[in-house]
Design a protein around this motif. Sequence first.
Motif, PDB file in Angstrom:
ATOM      1  N   ASP A   1     -14.964  -5.907 -39.609  1.00  0.00           N
ATOM      2  CA  ASP A   1     -14.720  -6.694 -38.689  1.00  0.00           C
ATOM      3  C   ASP A   1     -14.872  -6.199 -37.320  1.00  0.00           C
ATOM      4  O   ASP A   1     -14.714  -6.994 -36.255  1.00  0.00           O
ATOM      5  CB  ASP A   1     -13.545  -7.232 -38.812  1.00  0.00           C
ATOM      6  N   GLY A   2     -15.097  -4.848 -37.127  1.00  0.00           N
ATOM      7  CA  GLY A   2     -15.536  -4.477 -35.696  1.00  0.00           C
ATOM      8  C   GLY A   2     -13.869  -3.750 -35.443  1.00  0.00           C
ATOM      9  O   GLY A   2     -13.226  -3.379 -36.433  1.00  0.00           O
ATOM     10  N   ASP A   3     -13.853  -3.250 -34.284  1.00  0.00           N
ATOM     11  CA  ASP A   3     -12.947  -2.557 -33.712  1.00  0.00           C
ATOM     12  C   ASP A   3     -11.563  -3.521 -34.007  1.00  0.00           C
ATOM     13  O   ASP A   3     -11.412  -4.582 -33.378  1.00  0.00           O
ATOM     14  CB  ASP A   3     -13.104  -2.295 -32.035  1.00  0.00           C
ATOM     15  N   PRO A   4     -10.494  -2.858 -34.768  1.00  0.00           N
ATOM     16  CA  PRO A   4      -9.328  -3.507 -35.051  1.00  0.00           C
ATOM     17  C   PRO A   4      -8.359  -3.799 -34.049  1.00  0.00           C
ATOM     18  O   PRO A   4      -7.572  -4.440 -33.948  1.00  0.00           O
ATOM     19  CB  PRO A   4      -8.681  -2.586 -36.100  1.00  0.00           C
ATOM     20  N   ASN A   5      -8.930  -3.122 -32.756  1.00  0.00           N
ATOM     21  CA  ASN A   5      -7.950  -3.421 -31.748  1.00  0.00           C
ATOM     22  C   ASN A   5      -8.682  -4.500 -30.777  1.00  0.00           C
ATOM     23  O   ASN A   5      -8.046  -4.976 -29.700  1.00  0.00           O
ATOM     24  CB  ASN A   5      -7.713  -2.276 -30.624  1.00  0.00           C
ATOM     25  N   GLY A   6      -9.876  -5.013 -31.182  1.00  0.00           N
ATOM     26  CA  GLY A   6     -10.746  -5.696 -30.551  1.00  0.00           C
ATOM     27  C   GLY A   6     -10.413  -7.239 -31.019  1.00  0.00           C
ATOM     28  O   GLY A   6      -9.643  -7.230 -32.059  1.00  0.00           O
ATOM     29  N   GLY A   7     -10.949  -8.074 -30.570  1.00  0.00           N
ATOM     30  CA  GLY A   7     -10.893  -9.632 -31.092  1.00  0.00           C
ATOM     31  C   GLY A   7     -11.283 -10.577 -29.901  1.00  0.00           C
ATOM     32  O   GLY A   7     -11.838 -10.409 -29.214  1.00  0.00           O
ATOM     33  N   LEU A   8     -10.826 -11.798 -30.119  1.00  0.00           N
ATOM     34  CA  LEU A   8     -11.300 -13.025 -29.322  1.00  0.00           C
ATOM     35  C   LEU A   8     -10.173 -13.485 -28.523  1.00  0.00           C
ATOM     36  O   LEU A   8      -8.995 -13.840 -29.101  1.00  0.00           O
ATOM     37  CB  LEU A   8     -11.552 -13.978 -30.293  1.00  0.00           C
ATOM     38  N   ALA A   9     -10.200 -13.629 -27.088  1.00  0.00           N
ATOM     39  CA  ALA A   9      -9.235 -14.057 -26.457  1.00  0.00           C
ATOM     40  C   ALA A   9      -9.151 -15.519 -26.377  1.00  0.00           C
ATOM     41  O   ALA A   9     -10.166 -16.269 -26.174  1.00  0.00           O
ATOM     42  CB  ALA A   9      -9.374 -13.642 -25.016  1.00  0.00           C
ATOM     43  N   TRP A  10      -8.146 -16.358 -26.907  1.00  0.00           N
ATOM     44  CA  TRP A  10      -8.193 -17.670 -26.855  1.00  0.00           C
ATOM     45  C   TRP A  10      -7.044 -18.103 -26.375  1.00  0.00           C
ATOM     46  O   TRP A  10      -5.823 -18.380 -26.674  1.00  0.00           O
ATOM     47  CB  TRP A  10      -8.068 -18.185 -28.422  1.00  0.00           C
ATOM     48  N   SER A  11      -6.790 -18.000 -24.773  1.00  0.00           N
ATOM     49  CA  SER A  11      -5.619 -18.139 -23.977  1.00  0.00           C
ATOM     50  C   SER A  11      -4.704 -18.964 -24.343  1.00  0.00           C
ATOM     51  O   SER A  11      -5.186 -20.247 -24.383  1.00  0.00           O
ATOM     52  CB  SER A  11      -5.961 -18.210 -22.466  1.00  0.00           C
ATOM     53  N   PRO A  12      -3.402 -18.858 -24.550  1.00  0.00           N
ATOM     54  CA  PRO A  12      -2.740 -17.625 -24.264  1.00  0.00           C
ATOM     55  C   PRO A  12      -2.701 -16.693 -25.623  1.00  0.00           C
ATOM     56  O   PRO A  12      -1.991 -15.633 -25.500  1.00  0.00           O
ATOM     57  CB  PRO A  12      -1.473 -18.044 -23.987  1.00  0.00           C
ATOM     58  N   LEU A  13      -3.711 -16.980 -26.484  1.00  0.00           N
ATOM     59  CA  LEU A  13      -3.523 -16.040 -27.794  1.00  0.00           C
ATOM     60  C   LEU A  13      -4.729 -15.103 -27.720  1.00  0.00           C
ATOM     61  O   LEU A  13      -5.711 -15.272 -26.977  1.00  0.00           O
ATOM     62  CB  LEU A  13      -3.800 -16.829 -29.021  1.00  0.00           C
ATOM     63  N   PHE A  14      -4.330 -14.042 -28.554  1.00  0.00           N
ATOM     64  CA  PHE A  14      -5.489 -13.027 -28.632  1.00  0.00           C
ATOM     65  C   PHE A  14      -5.517 -12.905 -30.102  1.00  0.00           C
ATOM     66  O   PHE A  14      -4.550 -12.425 -30.819  1.00  0.00           O
ATOM     67  CB  PHE A  14      -5.031 -11.759 -28.145  1.00  0.00           C
ATOM     68  N   LEU A  15      -6.576 -13.164 -30.757  1.00  0.00           N
ATOM     69  CA  LEU A  15      -7.037 -13.166 -32.133  1.00  0.00           C
ATOM     70  C   LEU A  15      -7.542 -11.884 -32.388  1.00  0.00           C
ATOM     71  O   LEU A  15      -8.868 -11.823 -32.123  1.00  0.00           O
ATOM     72  CB  LEU A  15      -7.556 -14.470 -32.817  1.00  0.00           C
ATOM     73  N   VAL A  16      -7.109 -11.055 -33.006  1.00  0.00           N
ATOM     74  CA  VAL A  16      -7.618  -9.779 -33.587  1.00  0.00           C
ATOM     75  C   VAL A  16      -8.890  -9.812 -34.330  1.00  0.00           C
ATOM     76  O   VAL A  16      -8.776 -10.736 -35.280  1.00  0.00           O
ATOM     77  CB  VAL A  16      -6.505  -8.655 -34.027  1.00  0.00           C
ATOM     78  N   ASN A  17      -9.775  -8.824 -34.386  1.00  0.00           N
ATOM     79  CA  ASN A  17     -10.872  -8.899 -35.525  1.00  0.00           C
ATOM     80  C   ASN A  17     -10.251  -8.819 -36.723  1.00  0.00           C
ATOM     81  O   ASN A  17      -9.244  -8.096 -36.937  1.00  0.00           O
ATOM     82  CB  ASN A  17     -11.685  -7.754 -35.176  1.00  0.00           C
ATOM     83  N   GLY A  18     -10.580  -9.569 -37.751  1.00  0.00           N
ATOM     84  CA  GLY A  18     -10.162  -9.692 -39.128  1.00  0.00           C
ATOM     85  C   GLY A  18      -9.243 -10.889 -39.131  1.00  0.00           C
ATOM     86  O   GLY A  18      -8.883 -11.144 -40.340  1.00  0.00           O
ATOM     87  N   THR A  19      -8.952 -11.679 -38.113  1.00  0.00           N
ATOM     88  CA  THR A  19      -8.116 -12.900 -38.307  1.00  0.00           C
ATOM     89  C   THR A  19      -9.043 -14.052 -39.036  1.00  0.00           C
ATOM     90  O   THR A  19     -10.151 -14.051 -38.577  1.00  0.00           O
ATOM     91  CB  THR A  19      -7.848 -13.629 -36.894  1.00  0.00           C
ATOM     92  N   GLN A  20      -8.216 -14.584 -39.919  1.00  0.00           N
ATOM     93  CA  GLN A  20      -9.048 -15.687 -40.646  1.00  0.00           C
ATOM     94  C   GLN A  20      -8.769 -16.827 -40.113  1.00  0.00           C
ATOM     95  O   GLN A  20      -7.716 -17.247 -39.606  1.00  0.00           O
ATOM     96  CB  GLN A  20      -8.667 -15.629 -42.294  1.00  0.00           C
ATOM     97  N   LEU A  21      -9.822 -17.947 -40.208  1.00  0.00           N
ATOM     98  CA  LEU A  21      -9.727 -19.253 -39.316  1.00  0.00           C
ATOM     99  C   LEU A  21      -9.969 -20.282 -40.513  1.00  0.00           C
ATOM    100  O   LEU A  21     -10.634 -20.095 -41.546  1.00  0.00           O
ATOM    101  CB  LEU A  21     -10.788 -19.230 -38.562  1.00  0.00           C
ATOM    102  N   ARG A  22      -9.193 -21.299 -40.483  1.00  0.00           N
ATOM    103  CA  ARG A  22      -9.356 -22.486 -41.239  1.00  0.00           C
ATOM    104  C   ARG A  22      -9.374 -23.782 -40.545  1.00  0.00           C
ATOM    105  O   ARG A  22      -8.656 -23.950 -39.484  1.00  0.00           O
ATOM    106  CB  ARG A  22      -7.963 -22.445 -42.520  1.00  0.00           C
ATOM    107  N   MET A  23     -10.139 -24.654 -40.934  1.00  0.00           N
ATOM    108  CA  MET A  23     -10.180 -25.856 -40.445  1.00  0.00           C
ATOM    109  C   MET A  23     -10.761 -27.057 -41.339  1.00  0.00           C
ATOM    110  O   MET A  23     -11.448 -26.768 -42.150  1.00  0.00           O
ATOM    111  CB  MET A  23     -11.311 -26.109 -39.076  1.00  0.00           C
ATOM    112  N   SER A  24     -10.071 -28.159 -41.319  1.00  0.00           N
ATOM    113  CA  SER A  24     -10.263 -29.343 -42.304  1.00  0.00           C
ATOM    114  C   SER A  24     -10.963 -30.136 -41.277  1.00  0.00           C
ATOM    115  O   SER A  24     -10.603 -30.684 -40.121  1.00  0.00           O
ATOM    116  CB  SER A  24      -9.116 -29.846 -42.731  1.00  0.00           C
ATOM    117  N   TYR A  25     -12.092 -30.797 -41.865  1.00  0.00           N
ATOM    118  CA  TYR A  25     -12.998 -32.018 -41.301  1.00  0.00           C
ATOM    119  C   TYR A  25     -13.643 -32.803 -42.496  1.00  0.00           C
ATOM    120  O   TYR A  25     -14.352 -32.078 -43.031  1.00  0.00           O
ATOM    121  CB  TYR A  25     -14.089 -31.290 -39.979  1.00  0.00           C
TER     122      TYR A  25
END
Length: 158
Positions: A65-89
């Motif tokens: 997943d890349g650098d384990p200290n890296g990730g996606l800033a989704w202010s105010p959250l920071f989701l680290v690389n390797g975070t799983q996402l789920r969405m229903s639609y």
Amino acid sequence: MVVPLSHIALLFPTDLYARLLTRFGPDFDVTKLVVSLASKHVAEADTLVVEKETFEKVTSPLFDDGDPNGGLAWSPLFLVNGTQLRMSYGQRTYHARIRFDQVQYGEEQFPTMSQWVRKVANGTSRNAWHDVWFKTPDSDAFQYADAMRQVKRTGAFA
């Protein structure tokens, strides 16, 4: 030598058959309806298998997943690389993952959460906070994004 069959006979409830003929007329082709519905069902099932295989691949602990200290800033959250996402639609559930500081969905990458949510929702505008659940690599359960945003902002659940 086995001769392949081109057709098979199926048992079909007589009351349902009668209801179809009553509703659509005596010339209605029930066989054509059943074949059409079965074909559609198989096509949808094939799509779900592909998504399941993709999900299993991207959720594998061996998947980089890349650098384990890296990730996606989704202010105010920071989701680290390797975070799983789920969405229903649309009565379906979609999965993605934070990889290399972006949302990875199948072969596509999205720099923001809202772009991924918009893609899943076929271009319609959505509030990603209300659609996304996430599970960090050190968590056992998915968490509702909007609730976690409230905790980050206020220190307590809303």
